[in-house]
Each structure stands twice: as C-alpha cells, then as structure tokens.
Design a protein around this motif. Sequence first.
Motif, PDB file in Angstrom:
ATOM      1  N   LEU A 690      41.058  41.002  28.047  1.00 11.03           N
ATOM      2  CA  LEU A 690      41.323  40.693  26.638  1.00 11.03           C
ATOM      3  C   LEU A 690      40.467  41.622  25.784  1.00 11.03           C
ATOM      4  CD1 LEU A 690      41.174  36.773  26.684  1.00 11.03           C
ATOM      5  CD2 LEU A 690      43.134  38.259  27.137  1.00 11.03           C
ATOM      6  N   HIS A 691      41.104  42.299  24.819  1.00 10.46           N
ATOM      7  CA  HIS A 691      40.400  43.246  23.963  1.00 10.46           C
ATOM      8  C   HIS A 691      40.693  42.886  22.505  1.00 10.46           C
ATOM      9  CE1 HIS A 691      38.816  47.434  23.086  1.00 10.46           C
ATOM     10  NE2 HIS A 691      39.357  47.090  21.927  1.00 10.46           N
ATOM     11  N   ASN A 725      40.707  32.203  31.494  1.00 11.17           N
ATOM     12  CA  ASN A 725      40.171  32.642  32.773  1.00 11.17           C
ATOM     13  C   ASN A 725      40.380  34.147  32.979  1.00 11.17           C
ATOM     14  OD1 ASN A 725      38.907  32.171  35.285  1.00 11.17           O
ATOM     15  ND2 ASN A 725      40.887  32.154  36.309  1.00 11.17           N
ATOM     16  N   PRO A 726      39.986  34.967  31.990  1.00  6.66           N
ATOM     17  CA  PRO A 726      40.185  36.408  32.139  1.00  6.66           C
ATOM     18  C   PRO A 726      39.109  37.020  33.031  1.00  6.66           C
ATOM     19  CG  PRO A 726      39.065  35.979  30.096  1.00  6.66           C
ATOM     20  CD  PRO A 726      39.341  34.629  30.717  1.00  6.66           C
ATOM     21  N   TYR A 727      39.385  38.206  33.540  1.00  8.61           N
ATOM     22  CA  TYR A 727      38.360  38.902  34.307  1.00  8.61           C
ATOM     23  C   TYR A 727      37.331  39.524  33.365  1.00  8.61           C
ATOM     24  CZ  TYR A 727      35.972  41.941  37.529  1.00  8.61           C
ATOM     25  OH  TYR A 727      34.987  42.556  38.268  1.00  8.61           O
ATOM     26  N   LEU A 728      37.800  40.032  32.225  1.00  7.39           N
ATOM     27  CA  LEU A 728      36.911  40.739  31.304  1.00  7.39           C
ATOM     28  C   LEU A 728      37.368  40.504  29.869  1.00  7.39           C
ATOM     29  CD1 LEU A 728      34.633  42.883  30.803  1.00  7.39           C
ATOM     30  CD2 LEU A 728      36.402  44.647  31.081  1.00  7.39           C
ATOM     31  N   VAL A 729      36.409  40.252  28.981  1.00 16.59           N
ATOM     32  CA  VAL A 729      36.680  40.139  27.550  1.00 16.59           C
ATOM     33  C   VAL A 729      35.864  41.208  26.836  1.00 16.59           C
ATOM     34  CG1 VAL A 729      36.443  38.710  25.479  1.00 16.59           C
ATOM     35  CG2 VAL A 729      37.180  37.667  27.636  1.00 16.59           C
ATOM     36  N   ILE A 730      36.532  42.004  26.010  1.00 19.58           N
ATOM     37  CA  ILE A 730      35.868  43.060  25.250  1.00 19.58           C
ATOM     38  C   ILE A 730      35.997  42.719  23.773  1.00 19.58           C
ATOM     39  CG2 ILE A 730      35.868  45.512  24.667  1.00 19.58           C
ATOM     40  CD1 ILE A 730      37.088  45.962  27.483  1.00 19.58           C
TER      41      ILE A 730
END
Length: 857
Positions: A690-691, A725-730
Amino acid sequence: MIRIKIFFFFTFLLAGLGAFSQTITESIYHELDSFIESKPNESSLQRLGGRALYYTKRVEDKEEKLALVILQCNMAFYHKYFGNHTQAINLYEDASQSYKEDQLAGYNIIEYCLKPLGNLYTIRGDFTNAENTIKQYIFMAEQQKDEQQKVAGIINLSVVYHNTGNYNLAIKILRKAIKNSEPGAEKKELLENNLTSNLIALNKTKEAQVMLSLHQAGKNNSVQDYKNAAQMAFRDQDFEQALNYLDKAKNKLLTKQDFTAREIAKLYVEQSEVYIANEQYTKAYSVLQTGLSILLPSIEEDNQSLEHSLYPENTLLDIFDGLAYLATDFRQALEYYDLSFHVSHLLQQQIHSQEAKIINQVDNRRRSEKCLDLIYHQYHLNGEKEMLQMAFNYAENSKAMVLKGALTRKSLLKEFPKDSLLLLEKNLASKQEETINLMVRKQLTNSSEESIQNVISELVQINRALKEVREKIDIKFAEAQITSFSLKQIQEKLGDDEAEMSLYFYGKAHIYQFIISDSKLELHQILLTEELKQTIQDFISFFDSPSVINDHIIDFKTTAFQLYKKLQLDLCKKDGNLLIIPDGVLGFVPFEALLTQATTSNIYKEMPFLLKDLKVFYNTSATFYMDTHARKKGKSMLGFFPVFKGSQRMLKYSLDEADMMRDYPKAKVFTGEEATKANFLKEMNKFEVLHLSTHASGGNFVVPANIEFADDVMLVHELYALSINPYLVILSACETGVGKLQKGEGAMSIARAFQYAGAQNLLFSLWQVNDYSTARLMQEFYRNYDKNQSALVANQQSKWQYLEDDKIANPKKSPYYWSAFVYYGVPEVAQPQLEVFYISLVIIMLIILVLVRKYKP
C-alpha cells in the motif's frame, strides 16, 4: 380420582403464576425491604443477587422493570460498600442501560446510578468511561435544570481530569462552576477543595493557600480540607504539621458513617510518603502494612500466596510501591514491584478503551525504571547473567503494551477465524473506534451538545458490550497472552538476520541501552542529564525546516557526532544490519543522519553518516521483531495520489511517483479526484503493498494525527477500526511517524495507527518532507525494491544514491531531504529476482547439456 387431583393441581399452579405476575413489582420491593431491614452483609447480598437474576428473566412491563432497576442500584450500593467494585459496576451498568432502553421514569437515575458508576470508573482508572458517564449526566441535569446535579457532575469530572494530569482543564471547569452557579455551602466547599488540589498540583501555592483557609470562623473543616493542608505542609517540608493534618483527616473520616476501607488505607499511604520524605523508614513501613491489612484482612506474609488474594484496587499499587522502596533486599523489592504489576494488570483487564489503557501505563513505566535501577546496580555487583534477562523483561514489558494487546487479539482471530466470540469482538472494537472518530469529528465541527451526547451514549453501550464479550474470550482463550521471548531466542534470530540490536528504555533519570547480537549481550546505563536532553532536542530541531541544517552546518555536525557518542552507538558493530528500538523522544530521531566521527567537510556526500556504515531498520519493540508472521510477499501494489491539483498545497512531484508505479504490471493507481477515502477502503485488502502519497499531519492537542484523501481526512481512530494485512505500507507524506507522545506507547501517529490496523512493515516520515526529494527517493526505492524485494536494502540504497547523485546540489543533500523516511519491520535478506534465478538455472543446464554432448564417447 387421580385425574381430578392433577386437574386441580395445574389449576392452582396457573392461578398462582397469574397472581405472581400481578404482584412481581411488590415482590421485588418486599425482597429489597427485607434485605435492608436484616442488616445487610455479603452473604445476604449474594442471596439477593440470586433472587435478582430470577426476576430479571420475568419482568415485563415498565413498572416491573423500574422495580428491578431500583433493586440493582441498591445491590450495587452495597457491593461498593463491601469493596466488590466489579459487581457494583456491572449492576449499575445493567440498571443504566435498562433505564434508558426501556424509557423508564420516576427514579433519580443520576443520583443513585450514574454518579456512583462514574465514581467507580474513576477509582478503577477507567477514565474514558468515567468521563463519558459524567458528561452524560451533566447533560441530563442541564436538560432537567437540576443545578445541584450539574455541579456534582463538574466536581466528579474535575477528579477525572486531576487523575489524568489535566490540571488546567480541571481548574477551568471548577472556576466556571464557582462563578456561574449557586451550588450551596456543601457543594461550594467541594468545588473549592478540588480547585485547591489542582492548584497544589501545579505548584500554584499562593493561590492554593488563599483557597484553603482552614481557620475561617465557623468553618467545619472537611477530610479534604485537612488533606490539602497536609499537601501544602509537605511541600514546605513541614513534615510534623503534615502528619498532624493527616491525623485530623483520619479522625474526621472515622466520624462518617459511610467511610470505606479504601479511604482509610489511602490516608495511611499519604502518611507513609511523609515518613519516607523525613527518612523515618520504620514508621513508613508500619503504616503501609497497616493499610495493607485494612485492604487485605486475611493477609499472608508469603508474597506468592498474597498474589492470589489481590484484586483491582489502585491503593494497593501505592502500598506495594512504597514497600518496594523501603525493602533492603533487592529481590524482595522486585517481588513487591511485581505485585504492583499484577494489580495493574488486574486493573487493565477492566478497561476496554485504548486511551484509558495508555493513561494507566504511565505508572508502569515509572515502576519499570525503578526495577531497572535495582537490577543494573546488582548486575554490576555480581555480574550474574540472569540479571540481564530480568532487566530486558522489565524494559520490554513497558513498551507498546496497548498496541501489543490489540495485535495479539488480531493474531488470535487469524488462528480461529470462524470463532463467533472473536468475530463479535472484532466488530465491536471497530465500531468503538468508528464511534470515537465520529465523536471527535463532531467536537471539531462544533456540533450541538445533544448530538455529541448521543454519540457518547452509543459509545458507552459499545464499551459495555465489548467488556462482556472480552470477559468471555478471556475465559475461553485463557492462554492467549502476549508472547515473550528469551534473550537466547533473540540472539538466534539476530544471527539469522546478520543484525545487531540496540534497544533503548528512556526513563526519567537514565536511558538504558541493551546491545544484543548472536555473540554479544550488554546492558548500559546512560545518565539522562539536562545536557543530553538538550542535545537530543537540538538534533531533532535541525529538521524543523529545510534551511536549518544548511544555515547552521557546523552546529549540526557537532551535535550529530555528539549524539552518536552519547547514545553509545559506537559500541555497536560497524557494518551489516542494525536494529534500533527507540523509546520516548528517541522515536523522533533519524539515526541514519548521525555522524560516526568528527568531520571538517561541509560536503554532505563526504560526511560519515551512519547510513554509510549500516543498514538501519527500526521496530516498536523486540516482541514485534520476534513475533513476525509470514506475510504474502508479492508485487501487487495499490497507490493513492490525491495530488490536490489547483490548490496551494498541490503535490506536483507526487505525479512522478504515480507514473513510476503505473509501470508495474500488478499496480493499481488512483490519482486526483479518484484517490478518495472510499476507494481506499474498498481496495486496501486486495494488495500486498500500500502506497499513500499525500498530505498528513501529526496533529496537536485538539486534532489527532490524520492523513488526507482527495475528498476527506482520515483520523487515526478510523485506521484503528480497520483490519488489514499488507506486506508493506509506504506513507509518502509529512509527519506520518509524528503524533502526541505517550509514555511507553510511543507517538500516536498515522504509522502507529496502520500498525494497530495490522500492518507489519512500514516506511514513514518523521517531519514535513519535501515534495521533490520525496518523489526522487521513492523512485529509487521502488527501483531497488524491484531488484531485491527488500524494503530495508531499498530504503538505504535510495538514500545513498540520492547523496551520490551529482545532479543534485549540495544544499539539497542536507539530511533534511533524505533522512526523513524510516523503515520499521523485518530485515528481509536481499534476494535476486525469481526470473533471474530461473534464467540462470536454464543457462547452467544448457551448459551442462553442451558439455555432456561434446565429451560423449
């Protein structure tokens, strides 16, 4: 003949039931009258409770339901009198809910239910429910034009504000009540007493002395008068006079018919504080033991046996803390502190809003520091390695406990995804945060008091439902506790990650630092001097605006190197991965921008930043580093870029980030007016990354931290309500790691809110980032992330490449432009792309095939 007898039996039975139905109201009142006339005790109260359950299932009309409400309130009164606060709260809550839902009338529900309920919440430390309940009945009193009840509510609300450290707010509402109401002599005295207490807390002793006026002619001094006078004498170090006033307070209290064991015990605690200050330790120990025997009449000397007798009562915290301070053996002191931690845990179990839980964590932080002081001293005396594990546990168990608790619940639901109780708890918890968000929005938009009270009323009901379901969950999943890890386990994982950990505990007098690797285990104590505090503050202040570092480059270099040394990072290894677990204000420090040695160069590219030596990553606690669950690690990306075109706040270079993301085949991008909050909520659980490239704010004392979409602002409470439940949030936005700092819990930031919602790995900012440099960094970040699938490596390389880029002028290479983004998460080992692996494998196989054919006989 037998049939005739059966006929008459059922005839009389039905007639009896009909008669009972007609007189159920009278039966309830008769039960209550008989109970009161028989001199109530705990046994008769329990029997009455059984009868109340019987009636609960049978009441139907409003008259019967009102009778039951009156019975419940009376039972709650006696449970409170006997010290059974949990039962009292449950009964008051039942009565309050029934009175409202069934639209009953004819009973003073404020006086006999809501007031004592609010007071019990305050005693328990459930300050959120206390404030909401008191505000509810203040509003009811205003509608009923009942000035006395309104003033009573203001008095009780001021106690909540006092206990949560909001002294100025307490003073404000008390002064307003004194000025604008005619409360009567008794209420006026209570208003003035509470005002005096808050003035004393703020060291406004002259104003407090004027308010106190103990010797007014004809004044019948109250218990609180004497206690306030004792506080004043104590601050003046007139210990004899302080003890004299406390004796008068105790004698006055004993003349009251309805005094409680808790009130007496609290006076003994206050006496002990005076004795300790006057170094009369034997007397202090004696009065604390007396207070303990009052609260626990069947006390046993063995602390382990004592633990089973404890109950949620904050006076016990004061007693055990005092006994720990007086203990001459360090293990005995730790045992007393552990009893305090246990009571604190019992109190926390009764609280179901994270705001109230966080407030209650403050004392545990102070207690943890005292334990660390004791262990550190003992460790340096005998060097026992077990001391390090003990110290680590106290430090770790004071970090982000509310956040840990929330994520433990989410983990439990992942393990049992179809459990009805866990699903209900999840829905109620989300609804709780949504309702808090609605209340905050109404307060910020100056909505009518009635609409705000309606939301508060709904929140009270949600909190009650949440409490009930969590009590059932605690019984069903008794083993579901926050996972703890040994130092040996941590060392093994650090070895696997080729990393070293520097964990900080930021206390009042010291900073404790644990340096841990697969081959190293050290505990250091750093004296928290005013000079060190100022160095930390000065370094953080360099990032207040783009020009500060460039305008004061020599000062920056000096401070950056000094802080590196003072935080003892020179004791860590010089290459590889470094995990930093900051604490307190250290959470706002960009460690990668520290200098590892003094330098005369003003060229940023040449400066020895920590960034150049180590790949630095962060985490909120060691538990989060250890307790990492497998997440789907893929390339699907969701990007939101509101841009805010046409406004003065337009993020021009955000479009460059969006264009870059569109190049990825598994990316979905929303820009401009399409980057709405609704679209984000709809799409957020469909992607691994998620960005969000937008505006955000760390908030202030009125407005909480928030992040913006094209059509609306999302406050932290809305994020708390989500489950992701994302792997990465930016979070490519300003101040996403900034928010109100809460001791032990960290900053109440957008980044923490994403963690609370379920994000494990995050990249976020510590100040108001520059639009152009952020876009450049993000482009490099994704290029590197695409190559090695490691956010840690990509974050470091993007900063390195920014510094090395000769097209960027030296002033634009100031750490302000490149060091804002910090990576919290796991240090994935950089891996080559899967496609590269398969291509290499095919090439190797072809080479083998050619060689086999060439040398085939």
